[in-house]
Scaffold this motif. Sequence first.
Motif, PDB file in Angstrom:
ATOM      1  N   ALA A  60       0.830  -1.210   0.000  1.00 53.70           N
ATOM      2  CA  ALA A  60       0.000   0.000   0.000  1.00 53.70           C
ATOM      3  C   ALA A  60       0.864   1.259   0.000  1.00 53.70           C
ATOM      4  CB  ALA A  60      -0.928  -0.015   1.212  1.00 53.70           C
ATOM      5  N   ARG A  61       1.942   1.263   0.807  1.00 50.80           N
ATOM      6  CA  ARG A  61       2.815   2.436   0.876  1.00 50.80           C
ATOM      7  C   ARG A  61       3.488   2.719  -0.464  1.00 50.80           C
ATOM      8  NH1 ARG A  61       7.097   0.747   4.275  1.00 50.80           N
ATOM      9  NH2 ARG A  61       8.210   0.207   2.350  1.00 50.80           N
ATOM     10  N   GLU A  62       4.006   1.665  -1.092  1.00 52.14           N
ATOM     11  CA  GLU A  62       4.692   1.867  -2.361  1.00 52.14           C
ATOM     12  C   GLU A  62       3.727   2.292  -3.464  1.00 52.14           C
ATOM     13  OE1 GLU A  62       7.863   2.015  -2.801  1.00 52.14           O
ATOM     14  OE2 GLU A  62       8.240   1.505  -0.687  1.00 52.14           O
ATOM     15  N   LEU A  63       2.499   1.780  -3.410  1.00 47.28           N
ATOM     16  CA  LEU A  63       1.519   2.200  -4.405  1.00 47.28           C
ATOM     17  C   LEU A  63       1.119   3.661  -4.228  1.00 47.28           C
ATOM     18  CD1 LEU A  63      -0.708  -0.997  -4.568  1.00 47.28           C
ATOM     19  CD2 LEU A  63       0.853  -0.146  -6.329  1.00 47.28           C
ATOM     20  N   ARG A  67       1.348   6.503  -7.091  1.00 43.03           N
ATOM     21  CA  ARG A  67       0.248   7.396  -7.455  1.00 43.03           C
ATOM     22  C   ARG A  67       0.604   8.853  -7.246  1.00 43.03           C
ATOM     23  NH1 ARG A  67      -3.490   3.185  -4.154  1.00 43.03           N
ATOM     24  NH2 ARG A  67      -3.601   1.573  -5.799  1.00 43.03           N
ATOM     25  N   ALA A  68       1.612   9.080  -6.395  1.00 44.52           N
ATOM     26  CA  ALA A  68       2.085  10.453  -6.163  1.00 44.52           C
ATOM     27  C   ALA A  68       3.167  10.858  -7.150  1.00 44.52           C
ATOM     28  CB  ALA A  68       2.605  10.585  -4.737  1.00 44.52           C
ATOM     29  N   GLY A  69       3.562   9.939  -8.032  1.00 48.62           N
ATOM     30  CA  GLY A  69       4.503  10.307  -9.084  1.00 48.62           C
ATOM     31  C   GLY A  69       5.807   9.542  -9.118  1.00 48.62           C
ATOM     32  N   ARG A  70       6.039   8.635  -8.160  1.00 55.06           N
ATOM     33  CA  ARG A  70       7.289   7.873  -8.196  1.00 55.06           C
ATOM     34  C   ARG A  70       7.284   6.904  -9.372  1.00 55.06           C
ATOM     35  NH1 ARG A  70      10.280   5.446  -2.957  1.00 55.06           N
ATOM     36  NH2 ARG A  70      10.613   7.692  -2.757  1.00 55.06           N
ATOM     37  N   LEU A  72       7.320   3.822 -11.706  1.00 59.63           N
ATOM     38  CA  LEU A  72       6.707   2.507 -11.518  1.00 59.63           C
ATOM     39  C   LEU A  72       7.756   1.418 -11.326  1.00 59.63           C
ATOM     40  CD1 LEU A  72       4.281   0.569 -11.555  1.00 59.63           C
ATOM     41  CD2 LEU A  72       4.420   0.587 -14.061  1.00 59.63           C
ATOM     42  N   VAL A  73       8.835   1.471 -12.073  1.00 58.02           N
ATOM     43  CA  VAL A  73       9.884   0.449 -11.969  1.00 58.02           C
ATOM     44  C   VAL A  73      10.490   0.454 -10.573  1.00 58.02           C
ATOM     45  CG1 VAL A  73      12.148  -0.267 -12.827  1.00 58.02           C
ATOM     46  CG2 VAL A  73      10.388   0.480 -14.446  1.00 58.02           C
ATOM     47  N   VAL A  74      10.709   1.619 -10.014  1.00 57.14           N
ATOM     48  CA  VAL A  74      11.282   1.739  -8.668  1.00 57.14           C
ATOM     49  C   VAL A  74      10.314   1.192  -7.629  1.00 57.14           C
ATOM     50  CG1 VAL A  74      12.095   3.363  -6.916  1.00 57.14           C
ATOM     51  CG2 VAL A  74      12.710   3.710  -9.319  1.00 57.14           C
ATOM     52  N   VAL A  75       9.045   1.512  -7.765  1.00 57.44           N
ATOM     53  CA  VAL A  75       8.026   1.049  -6.823  1.00 57.44           C
ATOM     54  C   VAL A  75       7.913  -0.472  -6.857  1.00 57.44           C
ATOM     55  CG1 VAL A  75       5.527   0.999  -6.439  1.00 57.44           C
ATOM     56  CG2 VAL A  75       6.706   3.189  -6.764  1.00 57.44           C
ATOM     57  N   ALA A  76       7.813  -1.035  -8.046  1.00 59.28           N
ATOM     58  CA  ALA A  76       7.688  -2.489  -8.175  1.00 59.28           C
ATOM     59  C   ALA A  76       8.917  -3.193  -7.607  1.00 59.28           C
ATOM     60  CB  ALA A  76       7.470  -2.868  -9.635  1.00 59.28           C
ATOM     61  N   ALA A  77      10.095  -2.661  -7.863  1.00 58.38           N
ATOM     62  CA  ALA A  77      11.324  -3.270  -7.354  1.00 58.38           C
ATOM     63  C   ALA A  77      11.358  -3.240  -5.830  1.00 58.38           C
ATOM     64  CB  ALA A  77      12.542  -2.549  -7.925  1.00 58.38           C
TER      65      ALA A  77
END
Length: 324
Positions: A60-63, A67-70, A72-77
């Motif tokens: 939830a935190r990474e998503l 959604r705030a602009g980070r 996607l590749v960094v979030v998924a990793a």
Amino acid sequence: MNSERVVWLHGDADPQQVGVKNARLAELTDEGIRIPEGFAVTAAAYQEFVREGRLGPVIARELRRYRAGRDLVVVAAAIRTAFRDTSLPQAVSDEILAAYEDLGGDGTEVAVRSSPAETQDDVADETFLHLRSGADVLAACRRCFASLFSAVAVGNREHRGPDHLVAAMPVTVQRMVRADLGSSGTVRGESTFVRVRAAWGLGEPVSGDADQYSVHPGARPMIVKHRGAKRAKTVYAGLRGTEVVQTTPEERSGLVLTDDDIEELARWSVIADKHFKRPMELEWAKDGRSGGLYLVEVRARVLPVVTIDGPGRAVPVLQYTRER
């Protein structure tokens, strides 16, 4: 023995718990078709891992960051790293290790693969080969769980669902089939004939390079054989990798399959089509040590579509699409 966390691959199995591919393979064992012995670590085990490891808040935190602009590749990793760094619940690891022990335990070579609960093109297949210890099997299971959060899969679920915390990733653990020392290929029914393709080594044969056989099944099968060039083959290289090597002159000049092999594969194709009540394509592998044939994947086929091109002209579109 089956449980909520581990299900052996034979007989009826819930595809939502063991994965679509596993469920199809398991069904065909009741029809007398051989598959590599093994078990599925279920979607329920995956969900227990996420719950007990408190990974839901991490997801939830990474998503929120995405959604705030980070990126996607960094979030998924970041999500996948959290999965790999989290220990499996004791009950889950105990049942996986007990099932692996039933396969032979430490020293027994197995393959561990992700097995999506639904047919998903956006989930990267994780595959680990030649694992020989319970510790390696557990680590591979965590990495397969994590594969549910590839960048493409996360982006697609954001766009079309399902919810990230509803999705699940079963895992397959099966004995290794040494097709690198033997052969592999595909088989499918076409009208009254069954078509078999075969090549040395791993994987689906290259079109035009493989041996091809046409079989009319029955009490006295008729077999037509075409020897392919078979210039190269794929073999295992390390825990996860493969490499392409040149075939020997003997391999290039010989046929991959015996008549008995061809007839058995044709029989499997007829059984699968009848069982699933639609045309199917089968992937098989022949172990170079035991000589045994094994079914490793079964998928639905789409028949050629006939379109009308001008008055009275029916034109067959001969492109086959395949289900992953």
